[in-house]
Design an enzyme around this catalytic site. Structure first.
Site, short mmCIF file in Angstrom:
data_model
loop_
_atom_site.label_atom_id
_atom_site.label_comp_id
_atom_site.label_asym_id
_atom_site.label_seq_id
_atom_site.Cartn_x
_atom_site.Cartn_y
_atom_site.Cartn_z
N SER A 64 44.81 39.24 41.13
CA SER A 64 46.23 39.39 41.46
C SER A 64 46.68 40.84 41.41
O SER A 64 47.73 41.19 41.96
CB SER A 64 47.07 38.56 40.49
OG SER A 64 46.84 38.96 39.15
N LYS A 65 45.90 41.70 40.77
CA LYS A 65 46.29 43.10 40.64
C LYS A 65 46.25 43.86 41.96
O LYS A 65 46.80 44.96 42.07
CB LYS A 65 45.41 43.80 39.60
CG LYS A 65 45.49 43.19 38.20
CD LYS A 65 46.89 43.25 37.63
CE LYS A 65 46.93 42.77 36.19
NZ LYS A 65 48.29 42.84 35.61
N ASP A 66 45.61 43.27 42.98
CA ASP A 66 45.63 43.90 44.30
C ASP A 66 47.06 44.10 44.78
O ASP A 66 47.37 45.09 45.44
CB ASP A 66 44.89 43.02 45.32
CG ASP A 66 43.39 43.05 45.17
OD1 ASP A 66 42.90 43.62 44.17
OD2 ASP A 66 42.70 42.49 46.03
N ALA A 83 48.64 47.13 43.02
CA ALA A 83 47.95 48.36 43.42
C ALA A 83 48.46 48.84 44.77
O ALA A 83 48.82 50.01 44.94
CB ALA A 83 46.43 48.13 43.46
#
Length: 402
Positions: free
Chosen positions: A84-86, A89
């Site tokens: 989910s950090k995409d 970012a």
């Protein structure tokens, strides 16, 4: 001739009917896409950035059948960077570009302090957009995270785990490296950019704009509860805010690992963890086998959960390392879902919430990443047994999570 004319007339009518049918079908497809919020989406993704987000919801069959609820997981592990950090970012970098703080292919470098997943996402986005990337992470995180970062071309600096008040905490080191960078990364205009995922409100904003609306659309607004952990606090703050605004009666719950004090803050109004009873919080962020979640301080994103009046959350569930490890092994054995530690934590809490609500409800949680980047720690039977003092296996029944 009359017969030929009749045949031509029939053929003409058939052709017109077929064309009308095709036009109606195209109209219906446009209408269906518009209803689903898909109108205008490109059929071909514009590079890696175009692959981020719009992840599916998956029914977790074993949890749904055991509770009589629809227990759904937002399959964030299907993002191109694997988590989910995409989302944050890409959002942080694009916002920095709009603000003139970053320009691609100028030798500029993105810096971040992270337990791993945000760093991997930033390294991927940096590579795709033409930036350098420098990641500082605690040395006690799974080694495969550092290996992935290196394959994306990032500089990886592993530091001894220290509390946030220590100048050599991984976040503080990353902030310092960005300030020191100057123009050493390349030609004119090179800058060091500190992403600052813990404190920037853009973290929660990314999920408010993307993850939350996707859940509303995919459930057609029929979601009774949302369950998620807090690492920076960005995902749960952004999604909870979105759902509370758009879905009447929805309830939002925190999934918290052992050693974290945030569950006590939600349930009792005091940020406190039993493991710090005799201490002064000069320690590593959270003493848990589960990586990437748990807080013993209020980051700016986590603080957004507690507006001036009340709390965005309706409760919190503390999940032990043992239960998280057992749930991960249950999910792969019963559902074929190979998930990471925070995803397993979320599923334990989602199971409890579904049982409490009773049959007929829809509970959504997040499968934040896959198990592939946890092989040497959370998914290592030897490492888990050494940590917990006994081996862990999938339970015989979900009743063992009571």
């Amino acid at each position: 001739m009359a017969v030929d004319g009749g045949m031509r007339a029939v053929a003409l009518v058939a052709a017109v009917s077929a064309a009308a049918g095709a036009a109606c079908y195209r109209w219906y497809e446009r209408w269906r896409a518009a209803q689903a919020g898909e109108e205008g989406e490109a059929e071909v993704a514009a590079g890696v950035a175009g692959l981020i987000g719009n992840t599916p919801l998956v029914r977790i069959n074993s949890l749904s059948e055991a509770t009589g609820c629809e227990v759904l997981g937002k399959a964030e592990f299907l993002n191109p960077g694997g988590s989910s950090k995409d989302r944050i970012a890409l959002f942080l970098v694009e916002q920095a570009e709009r603000a003139g703080r970053l320009a691609p292919r100028t030798g500029s470098c993105i810096f971040e302090g992270t337990s791993g997943s945000t760093g991997i996402s930033l390294a991927m986005v940096a590579r795709a957009k033409g930036y350098l990337c420098h990641i500082v992470m605690p040395s006690d995180q799974a080694v495969e995270k550092a290996q992935l970062l290196e394959r994306y071309g990032a500089t990886v600096e592993r530091v001894e785990p220290r509390p946030i008040v220590d100048r050599d905490n991984f976040v503080n080191v990353a902030r310092r490296r960005a300030a020191e960078f100057g123009g050493r990364g390349g030609g004119g205009g090179a800058r060091g950019f500190f992403a600052d995922q813990f404190e920037t409100p853009l973290n929660a904003e990314a999920h408010y704009r993307t993850t939350g609306p996707e859940i509303v659309r995919q459930t057609r607004g029929r979601v009774d509860a949302f369950v998620h952990g807090a690492g920076t606090g960005g995902t749960i703050a952004g999604v909870a805010r979105c759902l509370k605004e758009r879905v009447p009666g929805v309830r939002c719950f925190l999934a918290d690992p052992q050693g974290s004090g945030l569950a006590n803050r939600v349930n009792h109004g005091v940020l406190f963890a039993d493991t710090e009873r005799e201490g002064t919080r000069r320690r590593q962020q959270v003493d848990s086998l589960v990586e990437g979640v748990g807080l013993n301080r209020l980051t700016r994103n986590a603080a957004a959960l507690f507006p001036a009046r009340g709390c965005l959350l309706d409760g919190a569930e503390t999940v032990s390392d043992r239960d998280a490890a057992r749930m991960a092994r249950w999910l792969v054995a019963r559902d074929g879902l190979f998930v990471g530690s925070s995803s397993a934590l979320n599923c334990v809490a989602a199971l409890r919430v579904a049982r409490r609500l009773g049959p007929g409800h829809t509970v959504v949680t997040v499968l934040a990443d896959g198990g592939q980047r946890h092989l040497t720690r959370f998914w290592s039977d030897a490492a888990v047994a050494a940590r917990l003092g006994a081996p862990v296996a999938a339970p015989a029944s979900l009743a063992e999570f009571d």
